[in-house]
Design an enzyme around this catalytic site. Structure first.
Site, mmCIF file in Angstrom:
data_model
loop_
_atom_site.group_PDB
_atom_site.id
_atom_site.type_symbol
_atom_site.label_atom_id
_atom_site.label_comp_id
_atom_site.label_asym_id
_atom_site.label_seq_id
_atom_site.Cartn_x
_atom_site.Cartn_y
_atom_site.Cartn_z
ATOM 1 N N HIS A 1 -11.069 -6.171 9.023
ATOM 2 C CA HIS A 1 -11.767 -5.868 7.772
ATOM 3 C C HIS A 1 -13.043 -5.066 8.016
ATOM 4 O O HIS A 1 -13.931 -5.032 7.159
ATOM 5 C CB HIS A 1 -12.136 -7.164 7.030
ATOM 6 C CG HIS A 1 -10.963 -7.971 6.569
ATOM 7 N ND1 HIS A 1 -10.219 -8.736 7.428
ATOM 8 C CD2 HIS A 1 -10.409 -8.118 5.347
ATOM 9 C CE1 HIS A 1 -9.256 -9.339 6.754
ATOM 10 N NE2 HIS A 1 -9.339 -8.978 5.489
ATOM 11 N N GLU B 1 0.803 -1.218 0.000
ATOM 12 C CA GLU B 1 0.000 0.000 0.000
ATOM 13 C C GLU B 1 0.836 1.269 0.000
ATOM 14 O O GLU B 1 0.496 2.262 -0.651
ATOM 15 C CB GLU B 1 -0.947 -0.004 1.218
ATOM 16 C CG GLU B 1 -2.097 -0.985 1.130
ATOM 17 C CD GLU B 1 -1.721 -2.420 1.487
ATOM 18 O OE1 GLU B 1 -2.587 -3.307 1.399
ATOM 19 O OE2 GLU B 1 -0.540 -2.653 1.860
ATOM 20 N N GLN C 1 -7.935 -2.356 -0.554
ATOM 21 C CA GLN C 1 -8.836 -3.504 -0.639
ATOM 22 C C GLN C 1 -9.851 -3.468 0.498
ATOM 23 O O GLN C 1 -11.037 -3.743 0.307
ATOM 24 C CB GLN C 1 -8.028 -4.792 -0.605
ATOM 25 C CG GLN C 1 -8.772 -5.985 -1.161
ATOM 26 C CD GLN C 1 -7.818 -7.125 -1.461
ATOM 27 O OE1 GLN C 1 -7.286 -7.735 -0.546
ATOM 28 N NE2 GLN C 1 -7.605 -7.394 -2.741
ATOM 29 N N PHE C 2 -9.392 -3.102 1.667
ATOM 30 C CA PHE C 2 -10.228 -2.793 2.814
ATOM 31 C C PHE C 2 -9.629 -1.565 3.484
ATOM 32 O O PHE C 2 -8.400 -1.404 3.515
ATOM 33 C CB PHE C 2 -10.283 -3.965 3.808
ATOM 34 C CG PHE C 2 -10.974 -5.186 3.274
ATOM 35 C CD1 PHE C 2 -12.333 -5.381 3.477
ATOM 36 C CD2 PHE C 2 -10.275 -6.133 2.552
ATOM 37 C CE1 PHE C 2 -12.979 -6.489 2.966
ATOM 38 C CE2 PHE C 2 -10.903 -7.257 2.043
ATOM 39 C CZ PHE C 2 -12.265 -7.436 2.243
ATOM 40 N N ALA C 3 -10.485 -0.720 4.047
ATOM 41 C CA ALA C 3 -9.996 0.509 4.674
ATOM 42 C C ALA C 3 -8.977 0.209 5.755
ATOM 43 O O ALA C 3 -8.060 1.007 6.001
ATOM 44 C CB ALA C 3 -11.169 1.302 5.255
ATOM 45 N N ASP C 4 -9.111 -0.939 6.421
ATOM 46 C CA ASP C 4 -8.186 -1.318 7.484
ATOM 47 C C ASP C 4 -6.743 -1.352 6.985
ATOM 48 O O ASP C 4 -5.811 -1.051 7.735
ATOM 49 C CB ASP C 4 -8.553 -2.715 8.017
ATOM 50 C CG ASP C 4 -10.038 -2.868 8.266
ATOM 51 O OD1 ASP C 4 -10.435 -3.025 9.431
ATOM 52 O OD2 ASP C 4 -10.815 -2.815 7.282
ATOM 53 N N PHE C 5 -6.549 -1.743 5.715
ATOM 54 C CA PHE C 5 -5.191 -1.924 5.193
ATOM 55 C C PHE C 5 -4.480 -0.605 4.932
ATOM 56 O O PHE C 5 -3.293 -0.583 4.616
ATOM 57 C CB PHE C 5 -5.230 -2.746 3.903
ATOM 58 C CG PHE C 5 -5.785 -4.144 4.068
ATOM 59 C CD1 PHE C 5 -5.969 -4.704 5.329
ATOM 60 C CD2 PHE C 5 -6.138 -4.900 2.964
ATOM 61 C CE1 PHE C 5 -6.485 -5.983 5.489
ATOM 62 C CE2 PHE C 5 -6.654 -6.177 3.113
ATOM 63 C CZ PHE C 5 -6.825 -6.724 4.380
#
Length: 669
Positions: free
Chosen positions: A475, A408, A430-434
């Site tokens: 996630h 990222e 891919q997910f906001a968490d990442f």
């Protein structure tokens, strides 16, 4: 005529190949000028007229060689010790001196120091102190060059210490996978500040890492200007014909401290003595004298010329008044000015899901902006994990819809590089968490660049977020508060398909960095009639979904639908329901206008309470509407825990049921 024997004072076996005398003199002058500037700066530093200095004495041959082989319109991304890059690009010295004194004729309006700046005028992109993102920016610039098919190369610098950063590894891998024409220049001077190389990495040469990346690499004697210049000249010519990344390790030495206050006590004396004999300027000067290419008189002429130029430009910088900037200027420079252009919706609509609106809006933006590039994990043939970009490769090609490695940070930095070189970028987390893996370049690079040196980041980061889908702690986060606290970012968070499509279009039109949150639980559960054509909705305008007199409900994202459901169940409540839609900029006027009317306020957010945006909105209301309130402002948020997986635990975590109770309590206050 036989070649004279090498002087005992010359430690390099210089090979001029077919270089003419004028080229040799150009290289000599290229090293002499920054050396004389540095010597002057060290005097000024002791006099307290310069606040800090990072010396490149002993490393000038590298910068001169790189700058000399690149065209003036090819980007260079230097570091602290690359003064010769700036002088070789012929930046007026008074502007450099003003920059170092924090004055208006510098490049950052006094907002940053030393070499922490860039300039499009001279195709230079300055560093940030975090070092690593610089390589990712170079990736993006090179990707833009490749998309333009202009056969241009860019060069980026770091030290051997910087190569330990994860951003560096990510960027090298991306460059190799995408075959980007970047010269990755590592100045190996033996020390990362005071830490020696054997405590930085466990390999003999940094260039050896090239094999692991599948990348061509070279070791170059960094103090031999002719080796630097001729080797780079051949490499760059080859890269223009066959675009690819090349990793270069320049063996050199830093003759002074990391910065002057550091000193050099941690360096063994014998090393300083040995490398002192390998001084690139002195050795080359002796060679030119021995070869009869230059005379002592010419050297004195050069020195007199540079001294006069330095002194005259210092006088200009010293005469310049101390910088002053009204608060309004400081605030206005955080973002690039953007005059929203309204594209009105058409009358034809279709009933589509939230996720379809995102996909449709993104596709129409790609059609409108042929310089827009989408990057993310699995976004190409697979269409993304949520299938938002399904079919995009067929429509726009893999050059513009790019699968990325799992990295990222480098991709966010590359998006910045694309922007610098004339492109727009949409990055899908891919997910906001990442996004935590890409946090540094977002908050320190994208957010700060316009304020620092007037360079905008035309980047949208898409953030599939939120709980309610049983995805667990990694996630399900809705982490908008990380970014609403960072000046320079815009934060958008729609709750309906209509808003999602129009706000996404506006976010892509906007030349500033936008964090665009998309709640996963809404993707396939919410439908709405949405115009089929391209249209925009201005950022910073809230939507008043219901009007009433009893209470003001302020929320966004999934909270909007929880509030609507509650009001349907409690049809006796007369409420203003405000869907914020964008959190930065925030529609403060709409909030205050409603609060003054109803006198009671409840703010609902999915994120946990402490440090969330509800706290800031509550404080703003208390400070500016206190006399209009009939009750304390109430905040409702999720539990102060990570987000659990099991459905029963997740339901307890979310504030949906608590909101109903707190709303009724507030009304009865």
């Amino acid at each position: 005529m036989m070649k004279p024997e090498i002087s005992p004072n010359i430690l390099f076996d210089y090979d001029r190949k077919d270089l003419d005398d004028e080229t040799l003199k150009m290289l000599y002058r290229g090293m002499l000028k920054p050396r004389m500037i540095e010597e002057k700066m060290l005097i000024l530093l002791r006099q307290g007229k310069v606040s800090k200095w990072f010396s490149g004495i002993g490393q000038e041959a590298i910068s001169v060689g790189v700058a000399a082989v690149l065209d003036k319109d090819e980007y260079i991304l230097p570091m602290h010790r690359n003064l010769a890059i700036f002088t070789m690009r012929e930046i007026p010295l008074y502007r450099l001196f003003s920059q170092w004194q924090g004055k208006a004729n510098g490049f950052t309006k006094g907002r940053d120091r030393s070499f922490h700046f860039g300039t499009q005028e001279f195709n230079i992109v300055g560093m940030i102190s975090h070092l690593g993102p610089q390589f990712g920016i170079a990736d993006g610039i090179a990707l833009a060059n490749k998309l333009k098919n202009n056969n241009k190369v860019c060069a980026v610098f770091t030290g051997e210490g910087g190569t330990s950063e994860g951003d560096i590894h990510e960027a090298l891998n991306v460059a190799s996978v995408w075959q980007l024409p970047v010269l990755f220049c590592v100045e190996n001077n033996g020390y990362g500040l005071s830490t020696p190389s054997n405590e930085q990495y466990n390999c003999e040469n940094i260039a050896d890492r090239g094999k692991g990346y599948g990348m061509e690499s070279h070791i170059i004697e960094g103090n031999n200007i002719l080796e630097v210049y001729t080797t780079l000249n051949n490499i760059v010519e080859s890269m223009r014909e066959n675009p690819r990344p090349v990793l270069l390790e320049f063996k050199t030495f830093r003759m002074r401290g990391h910065e002057e206050a550091s000193g050099t006590k941690y360096v063994p004396t014998y090393l300083i003595d040995e490398w002192g004999l390998r001084d690139p300027l002195i050795n080359f000067e002796q060679y030119l004298l021995v070869e009869g290419i230059i005379s002592e008189e010419e050297i004195e002429t050069y020195r007199a010329e540079f001294k006069q130029e330095i002194d005259e430009n210092l006088d200009l910088a010293f005469a310049e008044p101390t910088i002053e900037s009204p608060i309004s200027n400081e605030l206005n420079d955080v973002y690039k000015e953007f005059n929203h252009q309204e594209f009105k919706e058409n009358s034809e609509t279709e009933n589509i899901r939230f996720i379809d609106a995102i996909s449709q809006g993104l596709k129409q933006a790609m059609e409108r902006h042929d310089n827009l590039v989408i990057m993310g994990q699995d976004v190409a043939e697979y269409g993304g994990v949520f299938k938002i970009t399904e079919g995009f490769v067929e429509a726009f090609g893999k050059e513009r819809v790019r699968n990325t490695p799992i990295c990222e940070s480098a991709i966010v930095s590359a998006a910045m590089g694309l922007s610098i070189n004339g492109f727009k970028a949409v990055v899908e987390m891919q997910f906001a968490d990442f996004v935590s893996s890409g946090f540094n370049p977002i908050v320190n690079l994208l957010a700060k660049s316009h304020y620092r040196w007037s360079e905008n980041a035309d980047v949208v980061v898409r953030m599939p977020c939120g709980a309610g889908v049983g995805a667990g702690p990694f996630h399900s986060q809705t982490n908008e508060a990380w970014f609403t606290h960072t000046p320079g970012l815009k934060v958008v968070y729609p709750a309906f398909p209509y808003d999602a499509k129009g706000l996404l279009a506006s976010s892509i039109e906007d030349p500033n960095p936008v964090m665009f949150f998309e709640h996963k639980a809404l993707y396939r559960s919410i439908r709405q009639d949405v115009p089929t054509d391209y249209y925009t909705i201005p950022l910073g305008k809230a939507a008043v979904l219901k009007e009433g007199t009893d209470v003001t409900i302020i929320t966004y994202g999934a909270g909007v639908h929880w509030a609507l459901e509650t009001l349907e169940q409690q049809d006796n409540i007369s409420a203003d329901l405000i869907d914020l839609r964008t959190l930065v900029p925030l529609d403060i006027q709409a909030i205050y206008q409603s609060v003054k009317k109803t006198g009671k306020v409840i703010i609902l957010q999915e994120d946990s309470m402490f440090g969330g945006i509800a706290s800031d909105i509550s404080a703003m209301i208390m400070e500016n509407c206190f006399e209009d309130l009939d009750a304390p402002v109430k905040r409702v948020a999720s539990l102060e825990t990570p987000i659990p997986f099991a459905a029963s635990l997740e339901s307890n975590y979310l504030p949906k049921e608590k909101f109903k109770k707190e709303l009724l309590n507030l009304l009865s206050y």
